[in-house]
Design an enzyme around this catalytic site. Structure first.
Site, PDB file in Angstrom:
ATOM      1  N   LYS A   1       2.226  -3.204   7.398  1.00 24.77           N
ATOM      2  CA  LYS A   1       2.490  -3.399   5.954  1.00 24.77           C
ATOM      3  C   LYS A   1       3.937  -2.999   5.635  1.00 24.77           C
ATOM      4  CE  LYS A   1       0.050  -4.532   3.030  1.00 24.77           C
ATOM      5  NZ  LYS A   1      -0.336  -5.864   2.496  1.00 24.77           N
TER       6      LYS A   1
ATOM      7  N   THR B   1       0.819  -1.210   0.000  1.00 24.22           N
ATOM      8  CA  THR B   1       0.000   0.000   0.000  1.00 24.22           C
ATOM      9  C   THR B   1       0.858   1.266   0.000  1.00 24.22           C
ATOM     10  OG1 THR B   1      -1.516   1.267   1.391  1.00 24.22           O
ATOM     11  CG2 THR B   1      -0.097  -0.251   2.532  1.00 24.22           C
ATOM     12  N   ASP B   2       0.260   2.357  -0.473  1.00 21.37           N
ATOM     13  CA  ASP B   2       0.965   3.643  -0.416  1.00 21.37           C
ATOM     14  C   ASP B   2       1.057   4.181   1.016  1.00 21.37           C
ATOM     15  OD1 ASP B   2      -1.696   4.349  -0.036  1.00 21.37           O
ATOM     16  OD2 ASP B   2      -1.768   5.837  -1.639  1.00 21.37           O
ATOM     17  N   GLU B   3       0.263   3.587   1.936  1.00 26.90           N
ATOM     18  CA  GLU B   3       0.255   4.112   3.306  1.00 26.90           C
ATOM     19  C   GLU B   3       1.591   3.927   4.014  1.00 26.90           C
ATOM     20  OE1 GLU B   3      -3.044   3.500   5.814  1.00 26.90           O
ATOM     21  OE2 GLU B   3      -4.496   3.534   4.187  1.00 26.90           O
TER      22      GLU B   3
ATOM     23  N   TYR C   1      -1.796  -0.353  11.089  1.00 23.06           N
ATOM     24  CA  TYR C   1      -1.937  -1.041   9.797  1.00 23.06           C
ATOM     25  C   TYR C   1      -0.739  -0.756   8.898  1.00 23.06           C
ATOM     26  CZ  TYR C   1      -3.273  -1.555   4.875  1.00 23.06           C
ATOM     27  OH  TYR C   1      -3.270  -1.861   3.531  1.00 23.06           O
TER      28      TYR C   1
HETATM   29  P1  NAD Z   1      -9.649  -7.197   2.320  1.00 24.56           P
HETATM   30  O1  NAD Z   1      -9.636  -6.899   3.769  1.00 24.56           O
HETATM   31  O2  NAD Z   1     -10.876  -6.908   1.524  1.00 24.56           O
HETATM   32  O3  NAD Z   1      -9.314  -8.748   2.085  1.00 24.56           O
HETATM   33  C1  NAD Z   1      -8.320  -9.422   2.783  1.00 24.56           C
HETATM   34  C2  NAD Z   1      -8.495 -10.910   2.539  1.00 24.56           C
HETATM   35  O4  NAD Z   1      -7.445 -11.595   3.249  1.00 24.56           O
HETATM   36  C3  NAD Z   1      -9.820 -11.473   3.051  1.00 24.56           C
HETATM   37  O5  NAD Z   1     -10.379 -12.351   2.103  1.00 24.56           O
HETATM   38  C4  NAD Z   1      -9.441 -12.212   4.310  1.00 24.56           C
HETATM   39  O6  NAD Z   1     -10.287 -13.322   4.599  1.00 24.56           O
HETATM   40  C5  NAD Z   1      -8.030 -12.670   3.974  1.00 24.56           C
HETATM   41  N1  NAD Z   1      -7.221 -12.881   5.180  1.00 24.56           N
HETATM   42  C6  NAD Z   1      -7.090 -12.025   6.239  1.00 24.56           C
HETATM   43  N2  NAD Z   1      -6.284 -12.567   7.161  1.00 24.56           N
HETATM   44  C7  NAD Z   1      -5.896 -13.769   6.684  1.00 24.56           C
HETATM   45  C8  NAD Z   1      -5.051 -14.784   7.173  1.00 24.56           C
HETATM   46  N3  NAD Z   1      -4.459 -14.672   8.371  1.00 24.56           N
HETATM   47  N4  NAD Z   1      -4.836 -15.886   6.419  1.00 24.56           N
HETATM   48  C9  NAD Z   1      -5.432 -16.008   5.205  1.00 24.56           C
HETATM   49  N5  NAD Z   1      -6.260 -15.080   4.695  1.00 24.56           N
HETATM   50  C10 NAD Z   1      -6.491 -13.971   5.434  1.00 24.56           C
HETATM   51  O7  NAD Z   1      -8.389  -6.460   1.724  1.00 24.56           O
HETATM   52  P2  NAD Z   1      -8.213  -5.709   0.327  1.00 24.56           P
HETATM   53  O8  NAD Z   1      -8.715  -4.329   0.451  1.00 24.56           O
HETATM   54  O9  NAD Z   1      -8.709  -6.576  -0.753  1.00 24.56           O
HETATM   55  O10 NAD Z   1      -6.629  -5.627   0.265  1.00 24.56           O
HETATM   56  C11 NAD Z   1      -5.865  -6.716  -0.270  1.00 24.56           C
HETATM   57  C12 NAD Z   1      -4.389  -6.369  -0.168  1.00 24.56           C
HETATM   58  O11 NAD Z   1      -4.135  -5.175  -0.893  1.00 24.56           O
HETATM   59  C13 NAD Z   1      -3.904  -6.110   1.251  1.00 24.56           C
HETATM   60  O12 NAD Z   1      -2.623  -6.648   1.381  1.00 24.56           O
HETATM   61  C14 NAD Z   1      -3.873  -4.596   1.368  1.00 24.56           C
HETATM   62  O13 NAD Z   1      -2.911  -4.179   2.290  1.00 24.56           O
HETATM   63  C15 NAD Z   1      -3.505  -4.208  -0.054  1.00 24.56           C
HETATM   64  N6  NAD Z   1      -4.005  -2.889  -0.505  1.00 24.56           N
HETATM   65  C16 NAD Z   1      -5.312  -2.547  -0.358  1.00 24.56           C
HETATM   66  C17 NAD Z   1      -5.755  -1.313  -0.871  1.00 24.56           C
HETATM   67  C18 NAD Z   1      -7.202  -0.888  -0.762  1.00 24.56           C
HETATM   68  O14 NAD Z   1      -7.524   0.252  -1.120  1.00 24.56           O
HETATM   69  N7  NAD Z   1      -8.117  -1.724  -0.317  1.00 24.56           N
HETATM   70  C19 NAD Z   1      -4.860  -0.454  -1.505  1.00 24.56           C
HETATM   71  C20 NAD Z   1      -3.505  -0.842  -1.610  1.00 24.56           C
HETATM   72  C21 NAD Z   1      -3.096  -2.076  -1.130  1.00 24.56           C
HETATM   73  O1  DAU Z   2      -4.135   4.013   0.495  1.00 22.23           O
HETATM   74  C1  DAU Z   2      -4.365   2.638   0.413  1.00 22.23           C
HETATM   75  C2  DAU Z   2      -5.183   2.198   1.596  1.00 22.23           C
HETATM   76  O2  DAU Z   2      -6.516   2.674   1.379  1.00 22.23           O
HETATM   77  C3  DAU Z   2      -5.197   0.687   1.801  1.00 22.23           C
HETATM   78  O3  DAU Z   2      -3.897   0.252   2.110  1.00 22.23           O
HETATM   79  C4  DAU Z   2      -6.152   0.287   2.926  1.00 22.23           C
HETATM   80  O4  DAU Z   2      -6.223  -1.121   3.025  1.00 22.23           O
HETATM   81  C5  DAU Z   2      -7.523   0.834   2.587  1.00 22.23           C
HETATM   82  O5  DAU Z   2      -8.418   0.539   3.638  1.00 22.23           O
HETATM   83  C6  DAU Z   2      -7.463   2.348   2.364  1.00 22.23           C
HETATM   84  O6  DAU Z   2      -7.145   3.035   3.609  1.00 22.23           O
HETATM   85  P1  DAU Z   2      -7.879   4.400   4.031  1.00 22.23           P
HETATM   86  O7  DAU Z   2      -7.743   4.551   5.493  1.00 22.23           O
HETATM   87  O8  DAU Z   2      -7.446   5.520   3.165  1.00 22.23           O
HETATM   88  O9  DAU Z   2      -9.380   4.005   3.583  1.00 22.23           O
HETATM   89  P2  DAU Z   2     -10.798   4.236   4.300  1.00 22.23           P
HETATM   90  O10 DAU Z   2     -11.847   3.859   3.303  1.00 22.23           O
HETATM   91  O11 DAU Z   2     -10.858   3.614   5.648  1.00 22.23           O
HETATM   92  O12 DAU Z   2     -10.840   5.808   4.492  1.00 22.23           O
HETATM   93  C7  DAU Z   2     -10.713   6.701   3.392  1.00 22.23           C
HETATM   94  C8  DAU Z   2     -10.771   8.105   3.935  1.00 22.23           C
HETATM   95  O13 DAU Z   2     -12.108   8.350   4.423  1.00 22.23           O
HETATM   96  C9  DAU Z   2      -9.846   8.366   5.102  1.00 22.23           C
HETATM   97  O14 DAU Z   2      -9.352   9.695   5.021  1.00 22.23           O
HETATM   98  C10 DAU Z   2     -10.731   8.209   6.326  1.00 22.23           C
HETATM   99  C11 DAU Z   2     -12.078   8.701   5.811  1.00 22.23           C
HETATM  100  N1  DAU Z   2     -13.284   8.067   6.444  1.00 22.23           N
HETATM  101  C12 DAU Z   2     -13.342   6.711   6.472  1.00 22.23           C
HETATM  102  C13 DAU Z   2     -14.410   6.076   7.058  1.00 22.23           C
HETATM  103  C14 DAU Z   2     -14.476   4.562   7.116  1.00 22.23           C
HETATM  104  C15 DAU Z   2     -14.294   8.851   6.954  1.00 22.23           C
HETATM  105  O15 DAU Z   2     -14.254  10.097   6.883  1.00 22.23           O
HETATM  106  N2  DAU Z   2     -15.375   8.225   7.536  1.00 22.23           N
HETATM  107  C16 DAU Z   2     -15.463   6.865   7.628  1.00 22.23           C
HETATM  108  O16 DAU Z   2     -16.466   6.368   8.206  1.00 22.23           O
END
Ligand code: NAD
Ligand code: DAU
Length: 347
Positions: free
Chosen positions: A159, A130-132, A155
């Protein structure tokens, strides 16, 4: 090719599994997922009968299980997405993030290293990150692949740690790896605790839209299928021991995004213009809230020709339509534990 994809029942993982299973019928795709609250096999209903798709329920933290799995199936590649992924949950329970994101990743690295130790030829460990990990930007600038790591939440710290382990295995044991660091994804099958799907669900139900702090936090949004396409490209054509940033060139302040979403929802639901906007409620800020993320995706663009294909307006419309047409999915994932989570976090 025997390809292990971890976390394939989650949001991004399900799009990656679908893409690989459909595009590469000669690959065996093994989806390993623990099916936590975020994992849902409904996300893969349309491809579950493909002959090259196999589901394995298991936990990456379970070292004997992972070793046994790598002994049984001769994996040629790993695309590792399994993770605890929600910042707010990491603030409540950091240790579960350490277990899955750090120890789980190291278990996979150890198993791959052991099995591939005779020859790394045509093997690849792809770590999805992730970019975080780069921390927070001010008003200016972009994250590049050389930006120093500076994670602020449990988190992102977990990562960042997993990224460091992957890179260390590349240096110490010469394990062939690639890492990608992507910005915020959105699209179908997104679990409704993250901003966009949470707000879609709340608008449908006429519930308040809890905007953290002043709503001026900025994220760079990418349609999830564009991320899956980037993963496909990097897996096949990326260079070993390299990192690639992936982003949407699409920055939005939360409050502007929420107002746009409200307009799209009013239109799709046939409600009066402005009615969803009235649901916006400013609530207590997230502790350690990162001000701004923005990705410079020049490297993947120049080296692999990748760029986003879906504009934000198109992607958001498609996403809203998907949620409205899949009310059963939304109902199923928001029953039970979700209600408990929601009242704990937002009461
Ligand atoms: P998600 O939370 O939707 O899915 C995670 C999946 O991993 C789920 O299916 C869960 O059951 C499985 N999992 C969790 N713990 C586990 C374990 N101990 N063993 C096996 N499986 C397990 O996550 P996502 O949003 O699809 O993100 C997927 C990946 O991409 C993550 O590594 C996250 O850090 C990265 N990522 C997410 C975003 C985003 O915006 N969502 C952006 C950049 C990177
Ligand atoms: O940047 C990549 C990341 O993006 C991934 O690595 C993470 O897995 C993914 O969850 C996401 O993280 P964020 O914290 O940016 O996403 P989230 O949807 O939780 O929040 C997006 C923005 O919205 C953040 O500034 C917090 C704000 N927010 C979020 C929630 C859930 C609110 O204002 N209200 C809310 O209820």
């Amino acid at each position: 090719m025997n390809l292990l994809i971890t976390g394939g029942a989650g949001f991004i993982g399900s799009h990656v599994v679908r893409r690989f299973a459909q595009s590469y019928p000669n690959y065996h795709i093994y989806n390993l997922d623990a099916l936590t609250y975020a994992g849902n096999l409904e996300n893969l209903k349309d491809i579950e009968d493909l002959p090259n798709y196999h589901f394995i329920k298991g936990n990456i933290v379970d070292e004997p299980f992972i070793n046994d799995l790598f002994d049984k199936i001769n994996f040629d590649g790993v695309i590792h997405l399994a993770a605890e992924s929600h910042v707010d949950r990491s603030i409540e329970d950091p240790l579960s993030f350490v277990r899955t994101n750090v120890i789980g990743t190291v278990n996979l690295l150890n198993a791959a290293k052991r099995i591939w130790s005779n020859s790394y030829d045509k093997k690849r460990f792809y770590h999805v990150s992730t970019d975080e990990v780069y921390g927070s930007l001010g008003q200016e600038g972009l994250f590049t692949e050389t930006t120093s790591y500076d994670p602020n939440s449990p988190y992102s710290a977990s990562k960042a740690s997993s990224d460091h382990f992957v890179r260390a295995y590349g240096e110490t044991y010469k394990l062939p790896f690639v890492i990608t660091n992507c910005s915020n994804n959105y699209g179908p099958f997104h679990f409704p605790e993250k901003l966009i799907p949470l707000f879609i669900n709340n608008i449908i139900q006429n519930k308040p839209l809890p905007v953290y702090g002043d709503g001026k936090y900025t994220r760079d949004w990418l349609y999830v299928e564009d991320h899956a396409r980037a993963i496909d490209l990097v897996f096949h054509r990326g260079k070993n021991h390299e990192t690639y940033n992936i982003g949407g060139f699409n920055e939005w302040q939360n409050i502007d995004l929420v107002k746009l979403l409200c307009r799209v929802m009013d239109k799709k639901l046939g409600r009066h213009a402005g009615s969803s906007k009235n649901l916006i409620t400013y609530v207590k800020d997230r502790p350690g809230h990162d001000l701004r993320y923005a990705i410079d995706a020049t490297k993947i663009n120049k080296e692999l020709g990748w760029e986003p294909s879906v504009t934000f307006e198109e992607g958001l419309e498609k996403t809203v339509e998907w949620y409205l047409n899949n009310s059963e999915w939304l109902k199923n994932v928001t029953s039970g534990d979700y209600q408990e989570y929601y009242s704990k976090m937002y009461s």
